[in-house]
Design a protein around this motif. Structure first.
Motif, PDB file in Angstrom:
ATOM      1  N   LEU A  33       4.595  17.033   1.603  1.00  0.00           N
ATOM      2  CA  LEU A  33       5.256  18.270   1.992  1.00  0.00           C
ATOM      3  C   LEU A  33       6.563  17.959   2.711  1.00  0.00           C
ATOM      4  CD1 LEU A  33       2.098  20.139   3.335  1.00  0.00           C
ATOM      5  CD2 LEU A  33       3.468  20.831   1.355  1.00  0.00           C
ATOM      6  N   PRO A  34       7.565  18.846   2.701  1.00  0.00           N
ATOM      7  CA  PRO A  34       7.444  20.247   2.304  1.00  0.00           C
ATOM      8  C   PRO A  34       7.676  20.539   0.825  1.00  0.00           C
ATOM      9  CG  PRO A  34       9.601  19.874   3.273  1.00  0.00           C
ATOM     10  CD  PRO A  34       8.850  18.565   3.396  1.00  0.00           C
ATOM     11  N   GLU A  35       8.223  19.604   0.064  1.00  0.00           N
ATOM     12  CA  GLU A  35       8.634  19.925  -1.311  1.00  0.00           C
ATOM     13  C   GLU A  35       7.539  19.715  -2.351  1.00  0.00           C
ATOM     14  OE1 GLU A  35      11.300  21.497  -1.780  1.00  0.00           O
ATOM     15  OE2 GLU A  35      12.286  21.141   0.141  1.00  0.00           O
ATOM     16  N   LEU A  36       6.694  18.674  -2.165  1.00  0.00           N
ATOM     17  CA  LEU A  36       5.690  18.315  -3.180  1.00  0.00           C
ATOM     18  C   LEU A  36       6.321  18.235  -4.575  1.00  0.00           C
ATOM     19  CD1 LEU A  36       2.568  20.400  -2.058  1.00  0.00           C
ATOM     20  CD2 LEU A  36       2.917  17.941  -1.801  1.00  0.00           C
ATOM     21  N   GLU A  37       7.370  17.422  -4.675  1.00  0.00           N
ATOM     22  CA  GLU A  37       8.142  17.367  -5.913  1.00  0.00           C
ATOM     23  C   GLU A  37       7.318  16.870  -7.094  1.00  0.00           C
ATOM     24  OE1 GLU A  37      11.541  14.995  -5.000  1.00  0.00           O
ATOM     25  OE2 GLU A  37      12.477  16.535  -3.752  1.00  0.00           O
ATOM     26  N   ALA A  38       6.489  15.853  -6.885  1.00  0.00           N
ATOM     27  CA  ALA A  38       5.689  15.313  -7.993  1.00  0.00           C
ATOM     28  C   ALA A  38       4.655  16.322  -8.464  1.00  0.00           C
ATOM     29  CB  ALA A  38       5.019  14.010  -7.568  1.00  0.00           C
ATOM     30  N   VAL A  39       4.046  17.038  -7.530  1.00  0.00           N
ATOM     31  CA  VAL A  39       3.079  18.076  -7.916  1.00  0.00           C
ATOM     32  C   VAL A  39       3.774  19.189  -8.668  1.00  0.00           C
ATOM     33  CG1 VAL A  39       1.423  19.774  -7.081  1.00  0.00           C
ATOM     34  CG2 VAL A  39       1.577  17.555  -5.959  1.00  0.00           C
ATOM     35  N   THR A  40       4.875  19.665  -8.136  1.00  0.00           N
ATOM     36  CA  THR A  40       5.599  20.764  -8.768  1.00  0.00           C
ATOM     37  C   THR A  40       6.052  20.396 -10.172  1.00  0.00           C
ATOM     38  OG1 THR A  40       6.323  21.554  -6.600  1.00  0.00           O
ATOM     39  CG2 THR A  40       7.568  22.315  -8.512  1.00  0.00           C
ATOM     40  N   ALA A  41       6.432  19.138 -10.364  1.00  0.00           N
ATOM     41  CA  ALA A  41       6.902  18.691 -11.675  1.00  0.00           C
ATOM     42  C   ALA A  41       5.814  18.758 -12.743  1.00  0.00           C
ATOM     43  CB  ALA A  41       7.440  17.266 -11.574  1.00  0.00           C
ATOM     44  N   ARG A  42       4.542  18.789 -12.342  1.00  0.00           N
ATOM     45  CA  ARG A  42       3.455  18.897 -13.310  1.00  0.00           C
ATOM     46  C   ARG A  42       3.395  20.271 -13.955  1.00  0.00           C
ATOM     47  NH1 ARG A  42      -0.764  15.009 -12.700  1.00  0.00           N
ATOM     48  NH2 ARG A  42      -2.265  16.538 -13.485  1.00  0.00           N
ATOM     49  N   GLY A  43       4.024  21.270 -13.345  1.00  0.00           N
ATOM     50  CA  GLY A  43       4.004  22.616 -13.892  1.00  0.00           C
ATOM     51  C   GLY A  43       2.622  23.250 -13.861  1.00  0.00           C
ATOM     52  N   GLN A  44       1.841  22.908 -12.861  1.00  0.00           N
ATOM     53  CA  GLN A  44       0.445  23.316 -12.774  1.00  0.00           C
ATOM     54  C   GLN A  44       0.241  24.165 -11.530  1.00  0.00           C
ATOM     55  OE1 GLN A  44      -2.087  19.863 -12.452  1.00  0.00           O
ATOM     56  NE2 GLN A  44      -3.846  20.903 -13.337  1.00  0.00           N
ATOM     57  N   THR A  45      -0.661  25.141 -11.616  1.00  0.00           N
ATOM     58  CA  THR A  45      -1.059  25.900 -10.435  1.00  0.00           C
ATOM     59  C   THR A  45      -2.547  25.685 -10.183  1.00  0.00           C
ATOM     60  OG1 THR A  45      -1.375  27.886 -11.791  1.00  0.00           O
ATOM     61  CG2 THR A  45       0.752  27.636 -10.661  1.00  0.00           C
ATOM     62  N   PHE A  46      -3.008  26.061  -8.995  1.00  0.00           N
ATOM     63  CA  PHE A  46      -4.333  25.667  -8.538  1.00  0.00           C
ATOM     64  C   PHE A  46      -5.109  26.866  -7.998  1.00  0.00           C
ATOM     65  CE2 PHE A  46      -1.408  22.168  -8.311  1.00  0.00           C
ATOM     66  CZ  PHE A  46      -2.110  21.112  -8.873  1.00  0.00           C
ATOM     67  N   SER A  47      -6.416  26.834  -8.228  1.00  0.00           N
ATOM     68  CA  SER A  47      -7.260  27.898  -7.687  1.00  0.00           C
ATOM     69  C   SER A  47      -7.683  27.601  -6.250  1.00  0.00           C
ATOM     70  CB  SER A  47      -8.493  28.116  -8.566  1.00  0.00           C
ATOM     71  OG  SER A  47      -9.349  26.999  -8.521  1.00  0.00           O
ATOM     72  N   LEU A  48      -7.591  26.329  -5.843  1.00  0.00           N
ATOM     73  CA  LEU A  48      -7.866  25.956  -4.466  1.00  0.00           C
ATOM     74  C   LEU A  48      -6.878  24.874  -4.042  1.00  0.00           C
ATOM     75  CD1 LEU A  48      -9.597  25.912  -1.845  1.00  0.00           C
ATOM     76  CD2 LEU A  48     -11.004  24.150  -2.936  1.00  0.00           C
ATOM     77  N   ILE A  49      -6.244  25.081  -2.903  1.00  0.00           N
ATOM     78  CA  ILE A  49      -5.402  24.057  -2.289  1.00  0.00           C
ATOM     79  C   ILE A  49      -6.007  23.742  -0.925  1.00  0.00           C
ATOM     80  CG2 ILE A  49      -3.120  23.430  -1.440  1.00  0.00           C
ATOM     81  CD1 ILE A  49      -1.896  25.368  -3.440  1.00  0.00           C
ATOM     82  N   LEU A  50      -6.391  22.475  -0.730  1.00  0.00           N
ATOM     83  CA  LEU A  50      -6.950  22.017   0.533  1.00  0.00           C
ATOM     84  C   LEU A  50      -5.894  21.187   1.257  1.00  0.00           C
ATOM     85  CD1 LEU A  50      -9.398  21.660   2.443  1.00  0.00           C
ATOM     86  CD2 LEU A  50     -10.054  19.667   1.069  1.00  0.00           C
ATOM     87  N   VAL A  51      -5.563  21.608   2.464  1.00  0.00           N
ATOM     88  CA  VAL A  51      -4.593  20.900   3.307  1.00  0.00           C
ATOM     89  C   VAL A  51      -5.357  20.503   4.571  1.00  0.00           C
ATOM     90  CG1 VAL A  51      -2.301  20.970   4.354  1.00  0.00           C
ATOM     91  CG2 VAL A  51      -2.799  22.404   2.367  1.00  0.00           C
ATOM     92  N   SER A  52      -6.037  19.371   4.509  1.00  0.00           N
ATOM     93  CA  SER A  52      -6.944  18.981   5.577  1.00  0.00           C
ATOM     94  C   SER A  52      -6.318  17.892   6.453  1.00  0.00           C
ATOM     95  CB  SER A  52      -8.264  18.470   4.985  1.00  0.00           C
ATOM     96  OG  SER A  52      -9.165  18.108   6.010  1.00  0.00           O
TER      97      SER A  52
END
Length: 203
Positions: free
Chosen positions: A96-115
């Protein structure tokens, strides 16, 4: 972790011992508050930010979820891969804050865990980080955050956090508050407590 990488070197230096410590507390003990919220709308995929030893990612993988596990500390990520080689876990070096590699996957999630991560995000970067999380959350999806309450550990790049900050951000971005609580530390540290905030994106 923060975009500046504060604290990442500490986690890299201490990776084996930290992984042992994290694996010593099971998912149900640490995240028991979350279990009732994992209903039929949370059917995957899961994004685990600050995945550490891979304990939580492996718990979800064992229950049929595909998990994208984000961990910026290379040595800790290597420990996690070795301990949890499940093919349904994709490991990424990102933060974070950008999560560039995740965003580049073009995927969305039903659960995001920030532990145990939010205290590593610099206060000036938190709104941008939250905006990123919301953009990656599917309609109806759940954002679950645990917050380390107590005196911040500066050596590990921590800053002060509160449940109220997350609740306010959720309201500002139109998310529904579904849980707001505090629990004792699963490792028995009396000086540490954990905030628990869960927010749902409108369907």
């Amino acid at each position: 972790m923060t975009s500046s990488g504060a604290g990442v070197a500490w986690y890299d230096r201490n990776a084996p011992g930290l992984a042992d410590q994290y694996e010593g507390a099971d998912f149900e003990t640490v995240h028991g508050w979350l279990l009732p919220l994992l209903d039929g709308s949370t059917d995957g995929p899961v994004l685990d930010i600050g995945a550490g030893s891979g304990r939580d990612a492996a718990w979800f993988a064992a229950r049929g979820y595909f998990v994208v596990a984000v961990e910026p500390a290379a040595n800790l990520r290597a420990e996690a891969r070795a301990r949890h080689p499940e093919p349904s876990i994709a490991w990424l070096d990102d933060r974070l804050p950008e999560l560039e590699a995740v965003t580049a996957r073009g995927q969305t999630f039903s659960l995001i865990l920030v532990s145990a991560v939010w205290m590593h995000v610099l206060p000036v970067e938190r709104e941008r980080a939250f905006e990123t999380l919301v953009s990656l959350l599917r309609p109806g999806g759940l954002l679950a955050v645990t917050l380390r309450l107590g005196e911040p550990d500066a050596e590990r790049g921590m800053t002060e956090v509160t449940n109220e900050e997350l609740v306010a951000l959720g309201a500002a971005y139109g998310l529904e508050l579904v849980h707001n609580g505090v629990s004792a530390d699963a490792l028995g540290r009396p000086e540490v407590a954990w905030g628990e905030v869960a927010l749902r994106k409108p369907a």
